[in-house]
Each structure stands twice: as structure tokens, then as C-alpha cells.
Design an enzyme around this catalytic site. Structure first.
Site, mmCIF file in Angstrom:
data_model
loop_
_atom_site.group_PDB
_atom_site.id
_atom_site.type_symbol
_atom_site.label_atom_id
_atom_site.label_comp_id
_atom_site.label_asym_id
_atom_site.label_seq_id
_atom_site.Cartn_x
_atom_site.Cartn_y
_atom_site.Cartn_z
ATOM 1 N N ARG A 37 0.836 -1.137 -0.021
ATOM 2 C CA ARG A 37 0.204 0.149 0.021
ATOM 3 C C ARG A 37 0.883 1.363 -0.089
ATOM 4 N NH1 ARG A 37 -4.960 -1.984 3.628
ATOM 5 N NH2 ARG A 37 -6.326 -2.501 2.053
ATOM 6 N N LYS A 199 -19.739 -15.468 1.088
ATOM 7 C CA LYS A 199 -21.206 -15.295 1.166
ATOM 8 C C LYS A 199 -22.019 -14.862 -0.053
ATOM 9 C CE LYS A 199 -21.368 -13.310 5.997
ATOM 10 N NZ LYS A 199 -21.394 -12.072 6.185
ATOM 11 N N GLY A 350 -9.031 -7.115 -1.649
ATOM 12 C CA GLY A 350 -9.309 -8.027 -0.453
ATOM 13 C C GLY A 350 -8.432 -9.352 -0.643
ATOM 14 N N GLY A 373 -13.432 -3.577 -0.080
ATOM 15 C CA GLY A 373 -14.859 -3.306 -0.215
ATOM 16 C C GLY A 373 -15.244 -2.176 -1.171
HETATM 17 P P1 AMP Z 1 -15.073 -12.965 0.980
HETATM 18 O O1 AMP Z 1 -14.801 -12.148 2.028
HETATM 19 O O2 AMP Z 1 -16.540 -13.147 0.957
HETATM 20 O O3 AMP Z 1 -14.390 -12.830 -0.203
HETATM 21 O O4 AMP Z 1 -14.793 -14.652 1.319
HETATM 22 C C1 AMP Z 1 -13.488 -14.865 1.597
HETATM 23 C C2 AMP Z 1 -13.322 -16.056 2.378
HETATM 24 O O5 AMP Z 1 -14.093 -17.104 1.928
HETATM 25 C C3 AMP Z 1 -11.826 -16.811 2.393
HETATM 26 O O6 AMP Z 1 -11.412 -16.353 3.583
HETATM 27 C C4 AMP Z 1 -12.037 -18.121 1.898
HETATM 28 O O7 AMP Z 1 -11.347 -18.921 3.002
HETATM 29 C C5 AMP Z 1 -13.432 -18.345 2.235
HETATM 30 N N1 AMP Z 1 -14.138 -19.370 1.643
HETATM 31 C C6 AMP Z 1 -13.891 -19.892 0.064
HETATM 32 N N2 AMP Z 1 -14.340 -20.930 -0.071
HETATM 33 C C7 AMP Z 1 -15.100 -21.478 1.110
HETATM 34 C C8 AMP Z 1 -15.729 -22.698 1.366
HETATM 35 N N3 AMP Z 1 -15.919 -23.532 0.365
HETATM 36 N N4 AMP Z 1 -15.934 -22.901 2.661
HETATM 37 C C9 AMP Z 1 -15.763 -21.996 3.443
HETATM 38 N N5 AMP Z 1 -15.416 -20.789 3.477
HETATM 39 C C10 AMP Z 1 -14.711 -20.444 1.982
#
Ligand code: AMP
Length: 393
Positions: A37, A199, A350, A373
């Protein structure tokens, strides 16, 4: 979004410039552990110095929640920055009051001071008028190069540029808006969006905003299980969002009606109770006690085949729990396929940015965003207060 004034357009000689940067860097044992950064801000900082500005740098670091926390001091960043710029960088022990005022007044042309963590004051995140006015009183002009916090209406991102005019975008801010803007404008097709992460709920607005411009969605990560379950595939103990099953189904129907491909995993790496106990499934179905942790090899091939003909690709969200070696294959291999595809490749910030850096793929992407974000909100079509507050070009 109208084109914003650039730092390039400012008359800087002898002017005090309040420059909001994103120095929210990881620290380890009181030293900067990752300086990506800091590096990202250097083009703007060098430009300011070379044009004789008196530069007042401001950033947040971590989440001190309105109180001074010595372990979240920006002092180590000032030291690292001085090495990078090969110039002295003064440090003001408070971002307002006497320490900031004295440091700002003592600046010579081309000189730098870094103010202490903005978030040591509750007025920063609350965007308090008096706090913004105190910050603004330090300078004559405003530059925002902190794309990573552009989605926040804080005193330093929205309040100060409301007072200090003109307010311009730094080079990093400009670059991010240009690169991400390529995806929402008229991207060259086929345009593929690879979406992953934990999510579905975080990505609904993104999917809806991209629907008119995207040709194919590739879905991996935990997100995929909510979609698969809504199609009545058994997903075992995989992470799903029970409240979003109907929504997931309607998103897929909408995509189908509009002639968009919706590509889901066809096999998985699943855990059987703990992370050291895992196997690859034969097909899309996951047994009762198992939980999906990564996409399987057939899914990697399928996803890579879609990417092979893509001309533009957005990637937001890892395809598995890539932080663990045994579940990193999907994210790594699909990243490699993307890097080799010849498509314009834009990686949302991220976790996805950390993943491409971890796998040594960052240099092979067209753009890796510095904002998690902020990039998600921009691509979702949401306003960015830190950008809206800047003067129009
Ligand atoms: P996000 O912040 O929504 O982009 O989510 C990122 C996180 O999703 C990372 O820390 C990954 O470890 C997690 N992730 C990805 N695939 C899976 C999965 N199949 N089960 C649980 N966590 C997951």
C-alpha cells in the site's frame, strides 16, 4: 460518474496539500510487514514533491475505535516511507491540534509530514464537522489517493474535501477508477465474472449490476453451495445461506432468461470432520457429513475452458479456503488459467488480491485492485462518497 479533477491538474508550488492515503498496512513487531500500500501511493507522493508541494499525509491504521492505541501508531510507516522516498518524513504525534499545526507550518517545498492515525479520534469515522474543519485548516488543497477507503464517508474522505477546494484524485485513485470503470462501461465480450468467497449476500448487488454486461458467471467458493442447494443438490455440511436459497434460484433463472451462462462447480474437495481429513468427490453431490472446501479438478478444467475464450474477466472472491494449502488448488489453478488467457483481467481487492499475490500471479493480471470493499461497491454500482466529494475535472 463524472470525471474527477486529477492531481496532475493542480498548481502545487509552495501549496500545503492534505493528501489522504491508504497506509492501513499490516504491522509485525512494530514494523511494516507488507508495504504494497505504501508503494501504491508513491507515484502521487513523488509528483507532489517534485512539483514543490508541502505534503501533509493522513491515513487510518486498523480499528482503534476513536482512542489512541500505541500499537496502531503510524510512526513505523513514516520511517518506512522515508526510506522509500529517500527523503525525510516528519511525524506528527496527533493528526489535529498543536503537533499537526506546528508540523504543517514547518514544511518546506517538497517536504513531507505524516499525521498520526486519524481513527484515534472518533470524529474521523463519524465525519464530525469540527474534526473535518480542524484537518482542513492544515492545508490549502486536497488530494485523495486512498481508493481503499473511498466507500466510506469519513471526515478525511468526505468532510475535508467538502471544505478544501479544489479536491483532486491522486494517480492511484485515478487508475482504480479507470480500470474498474472499464468493466462497467463497454467491456469487450465475452465478459466473464468469476465470483467466490464466503457469502452470496455480499455479492447480490454485484451480480445484479453486472448482469447486463456479463456473458458468463463462474461461481466458486462457499457461495456455490447456496446456488447448488437451491437446485436441490445435496451439499452436506457445506456453508450455505438458508435465507437466500430462493434468491439464488431467481438469480439463476434471470441469468438464463437473459441468455447468460451460469457456471457452477461439478466436483469438490470436501472435508470429513476436520481439515486434515479430506477427499475429492466424484461429481457435484456432497455426502451428509462432508463440507466443501475447494472446487475439484473437473471444475478447474470447466472454469478454465470458459476463461480460454474470454476477452474481459473480473475476479472477485477466492474459489476455496485458499489460505490452507490443501484447499488452495482451485484458486491457484483458475488464477493461472486467467493469467494465461490473454483476456483483460481485473482482480477485486481483499482476499482475491492476497490470493493472486500469494500464488505469484499479480504481475500477470491487467489490474489488481488495492480496495476490497471499495472495488466491490464500485462494481455493484453503489456511490463512493470519497470519489463523489472530489471536484469535477
Ligand atoms: P469473502 O470475504 O466473501 O470474499 O470470502 C473470502 C473467504 O471465503 C476466504 O477467507 C475463504 O477462505 C472463504 N471461503 C472460500 N471458499 C470457502 C468454502 N468452500 N467454505 C468456507 N469458506 C470458504
Amino acid at each position: 460518474m463524472s470525471k474527477k479533477l486529477s492531481v496532475r491538474d493542480l498548481d502545487l508550488k509552495g501549496k500545503r496539500v492534505f493528501c489522504r492515503v491508504d497506509f492501513n498496512v499490516p504491522l509485525d513487531g512494530g514494523e511494516v510487514a507488507d508495504d504494497n500500500r505504501i508503494d501504491a501511493a508513491l507515484p502521487t507522493l513523488n509528483h507532489l514533491a517534485e512539483h514543490g508541494a508541502r505534503i501533509i499525509l493522513a491515513s487510518h491504521l486498523g480499528r482503534p475505535r476513536g482512542k489512541a492505541k500505541p500499537e496502531l501508531s503510524l510512526a513505523p510507516v513514516a520511517r518506512r516511507l522515508a526510506q522509500k522516498l529517500d527523503r525525510p518524513v516528519a511525524f506528527a504525534e496527533d493528526c489535529v491540534g498543536a503537533p499537526a499545526g506546528t508540523a504543517a507550518r514547518s514544511l518546506q517545498d517538497g517536504g513531507f509530514v505524516l499525521l498520526e492515525n486519524l481513527r484515534f479520534h472518533p470524529g474521523e469515522e463519524a465525519n464530525k464537522e469540527e474534526f473535518a474543519a480542524e484537518l482542513a485548516s492544515l492545508a490549502d488543497l486536497y488530494v485523495n489517493d486512498a481508493f481503499g477507503t473511498a466507500h466510506r464517508a469519513h471526515a478525511s474522505t468526505a468532510g475535508v474535501p467538502g471544505i478544501l477546494r479544489p479536491a483532486a484524485a491522486g494517480f492511484l485513485m485515478d487508475l482504480e477508477l479507470e480500470q474498474l470503470g472499464r468493466l462497467t462501461g463497454t467491456p469487450e465480450s465475452p465478459f466473464v465474472a468469476i465470483l467466490g468467497g464466503a457469502k452470496v449476500s455480499d455479492k447480490i448487488t454485484l451480480i445484479e449490476n453486472l448482469m447486463p454486461v456479463v456473458d458468463s458467471f463462474i461461481i466458486g467458493g462457499a457461495m456455490a453451495y447456496t446456488f447448488l442447494k437451491s437446485m436441490v443438490h445435496p451439499v452436506g455440511k457445506s456453508l450455505i445461506e438458508g435465507d437466500n436459497l430462493t434468491l439464488a434460484k431467481s438469480i439463476m433463472q434471470k441469468a438464463e432468461l437473459q441468455g447468460k451462462r451460469f457456471v457452477l462447480p461439478v466436483d469438490h474437495v470436501v472435508t470429513l470432520g476436520d481439515d486434515d481429513n479430506y477427499r475429492t468427490t466424484a461429481n457435484v453431490d456432497i455426502a451428509g457429513v462432508e463440507a466443501g472446501a475447494d472446487i475439484g479438478p473437473k471444475s478447474v478444467e470447466l472454469f478454465a475452458s470458459v476463461l480460454a475464450s474470454a476477452r474481459t474477466v473480473l475476479w472477485n472472491g477466492p474459489l476455496g479456503r485458499f489460505e490452507l494449502e490443501q484447499f488452495s488448488n482451485g484458486t491457484r489453478r483458475v488464477g493461472e488459467a486467467l493469467a494465461g488467457s490473454g483476456a483483460v483481467s481485473v482482480v477485486g481487492g481483499g482476499d482475491t488480491a492476497s490470493a493472486v499475490r500469494k500464488f505469484g500471479l499479480a504481475e500477470r493480471m491487467s489490474h489488481v485492485s488495492t480496495g476490497g470493499g471499495a472495488s466491490l461497491e464500485f462494481l455493484s454500482g453503489l456511490p463512493l462518497p470519497g470519489v463523489d466529494a472530489l471536484s469535477d475535472a
